[in-house]
Write a protein that holds these residues in place. Structure first.
Motif, PDB file in Angstrom:
ATOM      1  N   MET A  15      -2.158  -1.199  -3.189  1.00 40.36           N
ATOM      2  CA  MET A  15      -2.564   0.157  -2.792  1.00 40.36           C
ATOM      3  C   MET A  15      -3.162   0.148  -1.394  1.00 40.36           C
ATOM      4  O   MET A  15      -2.915   1.053  -0.602  1.00 40.36           O
ATOM      5  CB  MET A  15      -3.542   0.748  -3.805  1.00 40.36           C
ATOM      6  CG  MET A  15      -2.872   1.154  -5.093  1.00 40.36           C
ATOM      7  SD  MET A  15      -3.975   1.978  -6.221  1.00 40.36           S
ATOM      8  CE  MET A  15      -4.154   3.546  -5.415  1.00 40.36           C
ATOM      9  N   TYR A  34      -2.910  10.964  -1.173  1.00 37.88           N
ATOM     10  CA  TYR A  34      -1.983  11.839  -1.888  1.00 37.88           C
ATOM     11  C   TYR A  34      -0.627  11.152  -2.060  1.00 37.88           C
ATOM     12  O   TYR A  34      -0.018  11.225  -3.125  1.00 37.88           O
ATOM     13  CB  TYR A  34      -1.827  13.165  -1.149  1.00 37.88           C
ATOM     14  CG  TYR A  34      -0.887  14.120  -1.836  1.00 37.88           C
ATOM     15  CD1 TYR A  34      -1.313  14.853  -2.948  1.00 37.88           C
ATOM     16  CD2 TYR A  34       0.420  14.271  -1.401  1.00 37.88           C
ATOM     17  CE1 TYR A  34      -0.454  15.716  -3.595  1.00 37.88           C
ATOM     18  CE2 TYR A  34       1.287  15.131  -2.042  1.00 37.88           C
ATOM     19  CZ  TYR A  34       0.850  15.858  -3.139  1.00 37.88           C
ATOM     20  OH  TYR A  34       1.709  16.705  -3.776  1.00 37.88           O
ATOM     21  N   ILE A  37      -0.722   8.529  -4.939  1.00 36.39           N
ATOM     22  CA  ILE A  37      -0.738   9.000  -6.328  1.00 36.39           C
ATOM     23  C   ILE A  37       0.364  10.003  -6.628  1.00 36.39           C
ATOM     24  O   ILE A  37       0.500  10.439  -7.769  1.00 36.39           O
ATOM     25  CB  ILE A  37      -2.106   9.608  -6.706  1.00 36.39           C
ATOM     26  CG1 ILE A  37      -2.421  10.821  -5.850  1.00 36.39           C
ATOM     27  CG2 ILE A  37      -3.199   8.580  -6.621  1.00 36.39           C
ATOM     28  CD1 ILE A  37      -3.587  11.624  -6.360  1.00 36.39           C
ATOM     29  N   SER A  38       1.173  10.374  -5.661  1.00 35.85           N
ATOM     30  CA  SER A  38       2.204  11.385  -5.895  1.00 35.85           C
ATOM     31  C   SER A  38       3.246  10.989  -6.941  1.00 35.85           C
ATOM     32  O   SER A  38       3.755  11.878  -7.633  1.00 35.85           O
ATOM     33  CB  SER A  38       2.874  11.776  -4.580  1.00 35.85           C
ATOM     34  OG  SER A  38       3.570  10.704  -4.024  1.00 35.85           O
ATOM     35  N   PHE A  40       2.736   9.777  -9.779  1.00 38.71           N
ATOM     36  CA  PHE A  40       2.173  10.142 -11.074  1.00 38.71           C
ATOM     37  C   PHE A  40       2.116  11.650 -11.257  1.00 38.71           C
ATOM     38  O   PHE A  40       2.060  12.138 -12.376  1.00 38.71           O
ATOM     39  CB  PHE A  40       0.777   9.534 -11.241  1.00 38.71           C
ATOM     40  CG  PHE A  40       0.784   8.039 -11.178  1.00 38.71           C
ATOM     41  CD1 PHE A  40       1.297   7.290 -12.208  1.00 38.71           C
ATOM     42  CD2 PHE A  40       0.291   7.376 -10.066  1.00 38.71           C
ATOM     43  CE1 PHE A  40       1.320   5.901 -12.159  1.00 38.71           C
ATOM     44  CE2 PHE A  40       0.312   5.993 -10.001  1.00 38.71           C
ATOM     45  CZ  PHE A  40       0.825   5.263 -11.049  1.00 38.71           C
ATOM     46  N   ARG A  41       2.138  12.404 -10.171  1.00 36.69           N
ATOM     47  CA  ARG A  41       2.059  13.863 -10.256  1.00 36.69           C
ATOM     48  C   ARG A  41       3.364  14.484 -10.729  1.00 36.69           C
ATOM     49  O   ARG A  41       3.362  15.602 -11.238  1.00 36.69           O
ATOM     50  CB  ARG A  41       1.654  14.448  -8.910  1.00 36.69           C
ATOM     51  CG  ARG A  41       0.262  14.013  -8.472  1.00 36.69           C
ATOM     52  CD  ARG A  41      -0.082  14.550  -7.100  1.00 36.69           C
ATOM     53  NE  ARG A  41      -0.031  15.988  -7.018  1.00 36.69           N
ATOM     54  CZ  ARG A  41      -1.055  16.804  -7.220  1.00 36.69           C
ATOM     55  NH1 ARG A  41      -2.224  16.287  -7.519  1.00 36.69           N
ATOM     56  NH2 ARG A  41      -0.910  18.092  -7.116  1.00 36.69           N
TER      57      ARG A  41
END
Length: 77
Positions: A15, A34, A37-38, A40-41
């Motif tokens: 990460m 952003y 983690i996108s 997972f969105r």
């Protein structure tokens, strides 16, 4: 516990590498986070359930093995 530690260390390094590349490309820190983690969105509920179930199994097995090893060492004393 070594497996959990190594997994968390690898996740943190990857990460950090991803965030570093995004920052070098000119994104600010909030946009870089952003981007990290996108994936997972956009997951559906079933995919999130499977992901969290597999993570739960991983941690449960690691804790079980740690407790089993600890009790085995106490019996040898």
């Amino acid at each position: 516990m070594k497996i959990i530690g190594i997994s968390l260390l690898m996740m943190g390094c990857l990460m950090g590498f991803s965030l570093g590349i995004d920052i070098l490309q000119g994104f600010d820190i909030s946009q870089a986070l952003y981007n990290a983690i996108s994936p997972f969105r956009v997951m559906e509920i079933a995919e999130l359930f499977v992901l969290f179930f597999l993570v739960f199994l991983f941690f449960t097995e690691s804790v079980y093995l740690f407790i089993k090893q600890r009790k085995g060492n106490e019996g040898q004393k």
